[in-house]
Write a protein that holds these residues in place. Structure first.
Motif, PDB file in Angstrom:
ATOM      1  N   MET A 148       0.849  -1.191   0.000  1.00  0.00           N
ATOM      2  CA  MET A 148       0.000   0.000   0.000  1.00  0.00           C
ATOM      3  C   MET A 148       0.888   1.246   0.000  1.00  0.00           C
ATOM      4  SD  MET A 148      -2.973   1.387   0.131  1.00  0.00           S
ATOM      5  CE  MET A 148      -3.734  -0.222   0.076  1.00  0.00           C
ATOM      6  N   THR A 173     -11.808   7.952   9.454  1.00  0.00           N
ATOM      7  CA  THR A 173     -11.208   6.646   9.748  1.00  0.00           C
ATOM      8  C   THR A 173      -9.692   6.715   9.570  1.00  0.00           C
ATOM      9  OG1 THR A 173     -13.211   5.583   8.942  1.00  0.00           O
ATOM     10  CG2 THR A 173     -11.258   4.190   9.169  1.00  0.00           C
ATOM     11  N   GLU A 215     -20.628   7.587  14.520  1.00  0.00           N
ATOM     12  CA  GLU A 215     -21.023   7.121  15.852  1.00  0.00           C
ATOM     13  C   GLU A 215     -21.183   8.254  16.845  1.00  0.00           C
ATOM     14  OE1 GLU A 215     -19.039   3.592  14.044  1.00  0.00           O
ATOM     15  OE2 GLU A 215     -18.803   5.743  14.026  1.00  0.00           O
ATOM     16  N   PHE A 223      -8.503   1.940  17.121  1.00  0.00           N
ATOM     17  CA  PHE A 223      -9.951   2.125  17.238  1.00  0.00           C
ATOM     18  C   PHE A 223     -10.693   0.966  16.579  1.00  0.00           C
ATOM     19  CE2 PHE A 223      -9.154   6.610  18.173  1.00  0.00           C
ATOM     20  CZ  PHE A 223     -10.207   6.908  19.029  1.00  0.00           C
ATOM     21  N   PHE A 238     -14.657   0.243  15.416  1.00  0.00           N
ATOM     22  CA  PHE A 238     -15.934   0.953  15.298  1.00  0.00           C
ATOM     23  C   PHE A 238     -17.094  -0.032  15.181  1.00  0.00           C
ATOM     24  CE2 PHE A 238     -12.556   3.441  13.321  1.00  0.00           C
ATOM     25  CZ  PHE A 238     -12.657   4.635  14.017  1.00  0.00           C
ATOM     26  N   ASN A 255     -15.990   0.652   9.668  1.00  0.00           N
ATOM     27  CA  ASN A 255     -15.265   1.702   8.943  1.00  0.00           C
ATOM     28  C   ASN A 255     -14.134   1.166   8.080  1.00  0.00           C
ATOM     29  OD1 ASN A 255     -17.020   3.219  10.451  1.00  0.00           O
ATOM     30  ND2 ASN A 255     -15.501   4.766  10.993  1.00  0.00           N
ATOM     31  N   VAL A 305     -12.357   0.620   4.501  1.00  0.00           N
ATOM     32  CA  VAL A 305     -12.345   1.405   3.264  1.00  0.00           C
ATOM     33  C   VAL A 305     -12.923   0.521   2.154  1.00  0.00           C
ATOM     34  CG1 VAL A 305     -10.917   2.737   1.670  1.00  0.00           C
ATOM     35  CG2 VAL A 305     -10.312   2.635   4.092  1.00  0.00           C
ATOM     36  N   GLU A 350      -5.500  -4.955   2.021  1.00  0.00           N
ATOM     37  CA  GLU A 350      -5.123  -3.544   1.854  1.00  0.00           C
ATOM     38  C   GLU A 350      -5.662  -2.689   2.995  1.00  0.00           C
ATOM     39  OE1 GLU A 350      -4.889  -3.617  -3.034  1.00  0.00           O
ATOM     40  OE2 GLU A 350      -6.758  -3.109  -2.013  1.00  0.00           O
ATOM     41  N   GLN A 408      -3.342  -2.989   5.632  1.00  0.00           N
ATOM     42  CA  GLN A 408      -2.071  -2.337   5.277  1.00  0.00           C
ATOM     43  C   GLN A 408      -2.100  -0.821   5.539  1.00  0.00           C
ATOM     44  OE1 GLN A 408      -1.573  -4.886   1.375  1.00  0.00           O
ATOM     45  NE2 GLN A 408       0.070  -3.415   1.484  1.00  0.00           N
ATOM     46  N   VAL A 409      -3.313  -0.221   5.589  1.00  0.00           N
ATOM     47  CA  VAL A 409      -3.391   1.241   5.706  1.00  0.00           C
ATOM     48  C   VAL A 409      -2.593   1.772   6.906  1.00  0.00           C
ATOM     49  CG1 VAL A 409      -4.936   3.203   6.114  1.00  0.00           C
ATOM     50  CG2 VAL A 409      -5.504   1.518   4.370  1.00  0.00           C
ATOM     51  N   PRO A 410      -2.844   1.266   8.150  1.00  0.00           N
ATOM     52  CA  PRO A 410      -2.041   1.813   9.266  1.00  0.00           C
ATOM     53  C   PRO A 410      -0.554   1.513   9.117  1.00  0.00           C
ATOM     54  CG  PRO A 410      -3.536   0.066  10.026  1.00  0.00           C
ATOM     55  CD  PRO A 410      -3.870   0.322   8.605  1.00  0.00           C
ATOM     56  N   GLN A 423       4.485  -4.744   4.549  1.00  0.00           N
ATOM     57  CA  GLN A 423       3.064  -4.493   4.857  1.00  0.00           C
ATOM     58  C   GLN A 423       2.216  -5.697   4.463  1.00  0.00           C
ATOM     59  OE1 GLN A 423       1.477  -1.082   2.786  1.00  0.00           O
ATOM     60  NE2 GLN A 423       3.201   0.200   3.324  1.00  0.00           N
ATOM     61  N   ARG A 432      -6.905  -4.928  11.498  1.00  0.00           N
ATOM     62  CA  ARG A 432      -6.367  -3.598  11.196  1.00  0.00           C
ATOM     63  C   ARG A 432      -5.929  -2.895  12.481  1.00  0.00           C
ATOM     64  NH1 ARG A 432     -10.307   0.630   8.269  1.00  0.00           N
ATOM     65  NH2 ARG A 432     -11.245   0.618  10.352  1.00  0.00           N
TER      66      ARG A 432
END
Lengths: 407, 220
Positions: free
Chosen positions: A1, A316, A406, B86, B88, B92, B94, B101, B104-106, B117, B153
């Protein structure tokens, strides 16, 4: 990514919305590229025509526009051939040569060409371009002297021989073809050709000139007049006038002699062309302004909508630890990609439009201009970035908490 | 984590709404705390304040000794990236990224190389039982699977604190239990878990329960 992949994926996720902005920028850039491209070749063609025109005074029908003359050499209106005699028999000083012409449209294999009647010797003496090494051009000095035909003193080049014979012997059944005509119709010297019901023999194929003359057929003036069936009339008389006499009022004197005709000099032609070029440049600027407004507004609108739609996603990312700089980059990279795509495709489309429409709307061959690529991309990218900056900044400054449903 | 006399008020329809009212609480490292209370009692607000996402109107919030809201927004983002995860209620994820993927974002935000990653994301998804769903987009996964991707994640950058907002709220009881099992596992690894929930069974899995009523915190 990585950021590029993230942005790329998002763009294709919402491609329908993106398409509107892309189309706005694409069409805008395409129109400006097409105008620039056609203008450039139009200016070049007119410059070539002016260079080629041995004559520096034109006698045209009163109603004719110069645009008509240089694009097609044809007007609806004619004037009597007797004007030539009036000029020849006048006591006007500084008339070096007279080239009377009459042009008709002729259709050959579904294509329309121009059949131009000429009086051979004078026509060819006035045409510097066809003189190969310049042997028929007007002498640079010696204003007032009758232009010589010095080809016979030189080693006989092929074209010169062809022309020399044509000048001397062009009969009522002989025709000369421009390079394009010959290429399109597959004509060779010696071929037979029917024009408006009369058979002609192709005497020579003229070398390419890069002007409208390439799409002409030349026959004897009197043969063309017979085919036109309008009697002894002309569309134009090209005059090689003496420079000193022109500045001394030759045009006004010809005007007095031929009050029913329009008499213009090259200076006026150049002025007209300069005005046309200025108009095209202004038109281009107007289109550019429209692009900036419409394209910019469209991109900004799209980006604002995109930020609004993605505020939860932005929240997010922020919850996951994205800084405002990362969010800003996400939107600006998207704008950059949009601008790049719009610029490249806009250049491509504009070039296709120019190359395909140029010959139809301006009567000139138009070639792609790679020099416009950085220009098109630069404008497109700058526009996309500027229009997206404020929406991107808004995204970067979003309250991460307010973006999460939320709360 | 420590809240000292924290208040948070909102303006809503020209009225002031108090979400947190002089709330003070200390949560030790490694605790598993459930936050319960009626809707609108300020539970989610508490979680966002603890995560550095929502600055309080008054009071101080400390995280590992740092006064959280004395830091700039970007410094708080950096702190979240390294120390806080977090979860949710609506996951949340993507939507245009695959499960791998999303995880992989964080890792990307933490500047990890793409190859590393991919490897770590695959291992984390394997851990939550989604090793065979790496290339599925959220829309191609069940609700329970989506929440498990969200948990994977959360674990990406190995945070010490996990803040979960109704993590089982959208799940059927069986899937909910599985998610709670995973949260318990994370707690056993030494991570602090603060979980907002309406579900008494979920709250019963925590070691301590805080009750929020009209923005005030009480122990149960």
């Amino acid at each position: 990514m990585h950021l590029r992949k993230l942005v790329w994926r998002e763009m294709f996720e919402r491609k329908n919305q993106l398409a509107t902005s892309f189309l706005a920028i694409l069409l805008g850039i395409a129109v400006v590229v097409a105008i620039q491209n056609i203008s450039f070749y139009s200016e070049k063609a007119v410059a070539a025509q002016l260079d080629a025109l041995g004559a520096n005074i034109l006698v045209l029908p009163k109603s004719a526009s110069l645009q008509d003359y240089y694009s097609a050499d044809m007007q609806d209106e004619e004037f009597p051939e007797e004007y030539v005699q009036r000029l020849a028999l006048s006591d006007l000083q500084g008339l070096d040569n007279l080239s009377p012409k009459l042009s008709l449209p002729v259709k050959l294999r579904e294509r329309t060409f121009t059949l131009t009647g000429i009086l051979p010797k004078s026509e060819f003496q006035a045409k510097a371009m066809w003189s190969g090494a310049g042997i028929f051009s007007r002498p640079a000095e010696g204003c007032g002297a009758v232009a010589d035909v010095p080809g016979i003193f030189r080693p006989p080049a092929r074209e010169t021989l062809v022309r020399q014979r044509v000048i001397d012997d062009l009969s009522d059944t002989e025709v000369l073809t421009g390079a394009d005509v010959a290429a399109v119709l597959g004509l060779q010297p010696g071929d037979s050709l029917e024009l408006l019901g009369r058979r002609f023999t192709v005497t020579a194929v003229l070398p390419p000139t890069g002007t409208v003359d390439d799409a002409r057929l030349f026959a004897h003036l009197h043969a063309v007049q017979e085919l036109a069936g309008k009697g002894p009339v002309l569309n134009a008389i090209e005059i090689v006038g003496c420079c000193h006499e022109i500045s001394g009022g030759l045009v006004q004197k010809i005007n007095k002699l031929l009050p029913e005709a329009k008499v213009v000099t090259i200076a006026q032609v150049v002025d007209t062309q300069v005005r046309t070029n200025q108009m095209m440049a202004r038109l281009s600027l107007i289109f550019l302004a429209i692009i900036v407004l419409v394209g910019g507004a469209s991109i900004a609108n799209y980006m604002y909508a995109n930020v609004y739609e993605r505020r939860r996603e932005i929240g997010t990312f922020m919850a996951l630890g994205a800084s405002s700089a990362v969010i800003l980059k996400m939107f600006l990279l998207k704008a950059l990609l949009l601008g790049l795509a719009g610029g490249i495709c806009g250049y491509g489309l504009g070039t296709v439009l120019a190359v395909s429409l140029g010959p139809r709307v301006a009567g000139i061959p138009v070639l792609p201009m790679p020099v416009l690529v950085p220009w098109a991309i630069g404008i497109s990218v700058a526009l996309a970035l500027v229009a997206s900056y404020f929406p991107a900044r808004r995204a970067a400054r979003l309250d991460p908490c307010a973006t999460l449903q939320e709360v | 984590m420590r809240l000292e006399s924290v208040s948070k008020t909102y303006r809503h329809n020209r009225r002031t709404v108090t979400a947190l009212d002089n709330a003070s609480v200390q949560i030790a490292a490694g605790e598993f705390v459930a936050v319960v209370g009626p809707s609108g009692s300020g539970k989610s607000t508490l979680l966002l304040v603890l995560g550095g996402m929502l600055s309080p109107t008054a009071g101080k919030v400390y995280l590992n000794g740092h006064a959280l809201y004395d830091l700039s927004p970007n410094q708080r983002a950096e702190l979240r990236r390294r120390q806080v995860g977090f979860v949710f209620q609506t996951f949340n994820l993507v939507p245009y990224l695959t499960a791998r993927e999303n995880v992989q974002v964080p890792l990307y935000l933490a500047d990890m190389k793409p190859a590393a990653q991919r490897e770590r994301a695959a291992a984390l998804l394997e851990r939550v039982g989604l090793g065979d769903r790496l290339d599925h987009k959220p829309s191609e996964l069940s609700i329970g699977q989506q929440q498990r991707v969200a948990l994977a994640r959360v674990l990406a950058n190995d945070p010490g604190i996990i803040l979960a907002d109704e993590p089982t709220g959208n799940l059927d009881p069986e899937t909910g239990q599985h998610i709670l099992d995973l949260l318990e596992d994370m707690n056993r690894e030494g991570r602090t878990i603060v979980m907002v929930t309406h579900d008494p069974r979920a709250a019963a899995r925590a070691k301590r329960t805080l009750r929020l009523q009209n923005g005030r915190i009480s122990q149960e």
